[in-house]
Design a protein around this motif. Structure first.
Motif, PDB file in Angstrom:
ATOM      1  N   GLY A 141      39.257  39.480  35.895  1.00 33.41           N
ATOM      2  CA  GLY A 141      38.756  39.817  37.225  1.00 33.41           C
ATOM      3  C   GLY A 141      37.493  39.028  37.531  1.00 33.41           C
ATOM      4  O   GLY A 141      37.033  38.219  36.724  1.00 33.41           O
ATOM      5  N   PRO A 142      36.907  39.253  38.723  1.00 35.11           N
ATOM      6  CA  PRO A 142      35.712  38.499  39.116  1.00 35.11           C
ATOM      7  C   PRO A 142      34.511  38.795  38.223  1.00 35.11           C
ATOM      8  O   PRO A 142      34.457  39.826  37.550  1.00 35.11           O
ATOM      9  CB  PRO A 142      35.444  38.983  40.547  1.00 35.11           C
ATOM     10  CG  PRO A 142      36.152  40.281  40.667  1.00 35.11           C
ATOM     11  CD  PRO A 142      37.328  40.226  39.743  1.00 35.11           C
ATOM     12  N   GLU A 143      33.568  37.873  38.241  1.00 33.45           N
ATOM     13  CA  GLU A 143      32.283  38.096  37.583  1.00 33.45           C
ATOM     14  C   GLU A 143      31.522  39.153  38.381  1.00 33.45           C
ATOM     15  O   GLU A 143      31.350  38.997  39.597  1.00 33.45           O
ATOM     16  CB  GLU A 143      31.462  36.800  37.574  1.00 33.45           C
ATOM     17  CG  GLU A 143      31.939  35.764  36.593  1.00 33.45           C
ATOM     18  CD  GLU A 143      31.774  36.218  35.155  1.00 33.45           C
ATOM     19  OE1 GLU A 143      30.705  36.760  34.809  1.00 33.45           O
ATOM     20  OE2 GLU A 143      32.721  36.041  34.383  1.00 33.45           O
ATOM     21  N   PRO A 144      31.030  40.201  37.735  1.00 33.75           N
ATOM     22  CA  PRO A 144      30.347  41.264  38.485  1.00 33.75           C
ATOM     23  C   PRO A 144      29.062  40.807  39.165  1.00 33.75           C
ATOM     24  O   PRO A 144      28.619  41.435  40.120  1.00 33.75           O
ATOM     25  CB  PRO A 144      30.058  42.329  37.420  1.00 33.75           C
ATOM     26  CG  PRO A 144      30.234  41.650  36.107  1.00 33.75           C
ATOM     27  CD  PRO A 144      31.189  40.523  36.315  1.00 33.75           C
ATOM     28  N   LEU A 145      28.462  39.712  38.704  1.00 34.75           N
ATOM     29  CA  LEU A 145      27.226  39.241  39.340  1.00 34.75           C
ATOM     30  C   LEU A 145      27.498  38.179  40.406  1.00 34.75           C
ATOM     31  O   LEU A 145      26.571  37.671  41.027  1.00 34.75           O
ATOM     32  CB  LEU A 145      26.255  38.706  38.281  1.00 34.75           C
ATOM     33  CG  LEU A 145      25.793  39.756  37.260  1.00 34.75           C
ATOM     34  CD1 LEU A 145      24.915  39.123  36.184  1.00 34.75           C
ATOM     35  CD2 LEU A 145      25.057  40.903  37.941  1.00 34.75           C
ATOM     36  N   ALA A 146      28.791  37.858  40.620  1.00 38.32           N
ATOM     37  CA  ALA A 146      29.135  36.871  41.652  1.00 38.32           C
ATOM     38  C   ALA A 146      29.402  37.577  42.981  1.00 38.32           C
ATOM     39  O   ALA A 146      29.688  38.776  43.021  1.00 38.32           O
ATOM     40  CB  ALA A 146      30.368  36.079  41.224  1.00 38.32           C
ATOM     41  N   ASN A 147      29.318  36.814  44.067  1.00 36.53           N
ATOM     42  CA  ASN A 147      29.469  37.399  45.402  1.00 36.53           C
ATOM     43  C   ASN A 147      30.848  37.991  45.659  1.00 36.53           C
ATOM     44  O   ASN A 147      30.997  38.909  46.455  1.00 36.53           O
ATOM     45  CB  ASN A 147      29.183  36.342  46.474  1.00 36.53           C
ATOM     46  CG  ASN A 147      27.707  36.001  46.501  1.00 36.53           C
ATOM     47  OD1 ASN A 147      26.868  36.829  46.127  1.00 36.53           O
ATOM     48  ND2 ASN A 147      27.382  34.787  46.916  1.00 36.53           N
ATOM     49  N   GLU A 148      31.859  37.431  44.980  1.00 29.24           N
ATOM     50  CA  GLU A 148      33.227  37.910  45.230  1.00 29.24           C
ATOM     51  C   GLU A 148      33.428  39.351  44.763  1.00 29.24           C
ATOM     52  O   GLU A 148      34.391  40.004  45.156  1.00 29.24           O
ATOM     53  CB  GLU A 148      34.229  36.990  44.518  1.00 29.24           C
ATOM     54  CG  GLU A 148      33.886  36.855  43.050  1.00 29.24           C
ATOM     55  CD  GLU A 148      34.778  35.877  42.290  1.00 29.24           C
ATOM     56  OE1 GLU A 148      35.973  35.803  42.576  1.00 29.24           O
ATOM     57  OE2 GLU A 148      34.249  35.211  41.387  1.00 29.24           O
ATOM     58  N   PHE A 149      32.531  39.850  43.927  1.00 24.99           N
ATOM     59  CA  PHE A 149      32.661  41.222  43.442  1.00 24.99           C
ATOM     60  C   PHE A 149      31.829  42.161  44.306  1.00 24.99           C
ATOM     61  O   PHE A 149      30.609  42.002  44.419  1.00 24.99           O
ATOM     62  CB  PHE A 149      32.194  41.328  41.987  1.00 24.99           C
ATOM     63  CG  PHE A 149      32.189  42.747  41.477  1.00 24.99           C
ATOM     64  CD1 PHE A 149      33.383  43.394  41.183  1.00 24.99           C
ATOM     65  CD2 PHE A 149      31.004  43.447  41.328  1.00 24.99           C
ATOM     66  CE1 PHE A 149      33.390  44.707  40.742  1.00 24.99           C
ATOM     67  CE2 PHE A 149      31.003  44.761  40.882  1.00 24.99           C
ATOM     68  CZ  PHE A 149      32.195  45.391  40.585  1.00 24.99           C
ATOM     69  N   ASP A 150      32.494  43.138  44.923  1.00 25.90           N
ATOM     70  CA  ASP A 150      31.765  44.132  45.721  1.00 25.90           C
ATOM     71  C   ASP A 150      32.632  45.387  45.877  1.00 25.90           C
ATOM     72  O   ASP A 150      33.716  45.483  45.298  1.00 25.90           O
ATOM     73  CB  ASP A 150      31.353  43.554  47.082  1.00 25.90           C
ATOM     74  CG  ASP A 150      32.549  43.098  47.908  1.00 25.90           C
ATOM     75  OD1 ASP A 150      33.702  43.466  47.567  1.00 25.90           O
ATOM     76  OD2 ASP A 150      32.336  42.380  48.896  1.00 25.90           O
ATOM     77  N   GLY A 151      32.139  46.333  46.655  1.00 26.05           N
ATOM     78  CA  GLY A 151      32.846  47.595  46.837  1.00 26.05           C
ATOM     79  C   GLY A 151      34.212  47.413  47.480  1.00 26.05           C
ATOM     80  O   GLY A 151      35.148  48.174  47.199  1.00 26.05           O
ATOM     81  N   HIS A 152      34.339  46.408  48.324  1.00 28.39           N
ATOM     82  CA  HIS A 152      35.629  46.179  48.982  1.00 28.39           C
ATOM     83  C   HIS A 152      36.674  45.697  47.982  1.00 28.39           C
ATOM     84  O   HIS A 152      37.839  46.077  48.057  1.00 28.39           O
ATOM     85  CB  HIS A 152      35.467  45.174  50.130  1.00 28.39           C
ATOM     86  CG  HIS A 152      34.623  45.724  51.244  1.00 28.39           C
ATOM     87  ND1 HIS A 152      35.145  46.494  52.253  1.00 28.39           N
ATOM     88  CD2 HIS A 152      33.291  45.664  51.463  1.00 28.39           C
ATOM     89  CE1 HIS A 152      34.161  46.868  53.070  1.00 28.39           C
ATOM     90  NE2 HIS A 152      33.023  46.378  52.605  1.00 28.39           N
ATOM     91  N   TRP A 153      36.235  44.851  47.057  1.00 22.85           N
ATOM     92  CA  TRP A 153      37.144  44.406  45.997  1.00 22.85           C
ATOM     93  C   TRP A 153      37.615  45.612  45.187  1.00 22.85           C
ATOM     94  O   TRP A 153      38.805  45.771  44.910  1.00 22.85           O
ATOM     95  CB  TRP A 153      36.437  43.389  45.091  1.00 22.85           C
ATOM     96  CG  TRP A 153      37.153  43.135  43.804  1.00 22.85           C
ATOM     97  CD1 TRP A 153      36.905  43.703  42.590  1.00 22.85           C
ATOM     98  CD2 TRP A 153      38.271  42.260  43.602  1.00 22.85           C
ATOM     99  NE1 TRP A 153      37.778  43.237  41.641  1.00 22.85           N
ATOM    100  CE2 TRP A 153      38.636  42.349  42.231  1.00 22.85           C
ATOM    101  CE3 TRP A 153      39.003  41.403  44.447  1.00 22.85           C
ATOM    102  CZ2 TRP A 153      39.692  41.621  41.690  1.00 22.85           C
ATOM    103  CZ3 TRP A 153      40.054  40.677  43.892  1.00 22.85           C
ATOM    104  CH2 TRP A 153      40.391  40.787  42.533  1.00 22.85           C
ATOM    105  N   LEU A 154      36.671  46.484  44.817  1.00 21.42           N
ATOM    106  CA  LEU A 154      37.040  47.668  44.041  1.00 21.42           C
ATOM    107  C   LEU A 154      38.011  48.543  44.837  1.00 21.42           C
ATOM    108  O   LEU A 154      39.016  49.019  44.309  1.00 21.42           O
ATOM    109  CB  LEU A 154      35.790  48.476  43.664  1.00 21.42           C
ATOM    110  CG  LEU A 154      34.888  47.853  42.599  1.00 21.42           C
ATOM    111  CD1 LEU A 154      33.630  48.695  42.397  1.00 21.42           C
ATOM    112  CD2 LEU A 154      35.628  47.698  41.267  1.00 21.42           C
TER     113      LEU A 154
END
Ligand SMILES: [Zn+2]
Length: 281
Positions: A141-154
């Protein structure tokens, strides 16, 4: 087991030492660690210069100017030990309680060495494929510190999930690099009960959770990671984030956030989770 902050701390120490240095050799002391060593691993790096040391989830990637890339995972108990001076230094091994019998890979540079030591042998040293991929990285999955990771992804990925949120956070295909410690700490910071079904958490709370994960990981990186049993930085220094734990490994102690309840410990899929029943809903 080292999680993202510990691996990132090791990566930074490794990068400081070997970026710009040329490989002399890679000595393999076994045919396997967790998996069989790839054919030719001992020869690929000879004479090549390290251009960059990167990280993907809990994996470190050593890039060489010959376009080959080495992949390192520390598993449960793997350690990288730096410095040519360390190799013959019995006192260092004694003080750090490292058994040199578990030195499985020795990477030698012009005036430095990096030793991969791993008593339990769940880690690995491998090569990336010529196209830069690797089957172990393919579904991360995405890197948690990258911009692609956020609440919408979750929200998108957890929709309809009946699995607990704690167990989902350990799934490296949802988000890369989180393990038992930082899942427990992030859920406490976000006020979410680890037993809650992942698919039943509303978007605003997932936005908070993503933010809590980033906040927790960043603070842990600043503290040099968490040292419980095995983890040490590349020069033997421990991390200090364990002193900031709010819930992890604190069963029976008072919750520092609410002061109302004691921290509880439960098992989820055979892994310990720690939480406060008063502030995590
Ligand atoms: Zn509490």
């Amino acid at each position: 087991m080292p999680e993202l902050p510990e691996v990132e701390t090791v990566r930074r120490g490794l990068a400081d030492l070997i970026e710009g240095r040329s490989f002399k050799s890679i000595q393999l002391n076994r045919k396997d660690i967790r998996f069989p060593m790839r054919d030719g691993l001992g020869d690929v790096a000879r004479g090549q210069t390290v251009t960059h040391v990167g990280r993907r989830g809990k994996y470190m990637i050593i890039e060489l100017d010959g376009a080959k890339r080495l992949l390192i995972h520390l598993g449960m108990s793997g350690r990288l030990i730096l410095g040519a001076d360390v190799m013959a230094d019995e006192l260092f091994y004694q003080k750090q309680q490292i058994n040199p019998r578990h030195n499985h890979v020795i990477m030698t540079f012009n005036d430095a060495a990096v030793i991969y030591n791993d008593p339990r042998r769940f880690g690995m040293v491998d090569l990336l494929d010529p196209d830069g991929g690797h089957y172990l990285l393919a579904h991360l999955g995405p890197e948690p510190l990258a911009n692609e990771f956020d609440g919408h992804w979750l929200a998108q990925r957890l929709r309809f999930s009946k699995t607990s949120i704690k167990e989902k956070l350990l799934d490296q295909n949802l988000v890369a690099g989180i393990g038992n410690i930082y899942a427990s700490e992030s859920l406490h910071l976000a006020g979410i009960n680890p037993k809650r079904k992942a698919g039943n958490i509303a978007l605003p709370r997932l936005v908070n959770l993503a933010e809590a994960i980033r906040n927790t990981l960043q603070r842990a990186i600043e503290a040099g990671g968490s040292s419980l049993k095995d983890y040490r930085g590349v020069r033997g220094a421990p991390g200090y984030f364990q002193h900031q734990f709010n819930v992890y490994d604190r069963a029976g102690e008072m919750c520092r956030s609410c002061g109302k309840d004691n921290i509880r410990k439960i098992q989820q899929s055979g892994r310990a989770s720690y939480y406060c029943a008063a502030c995590q809903r």
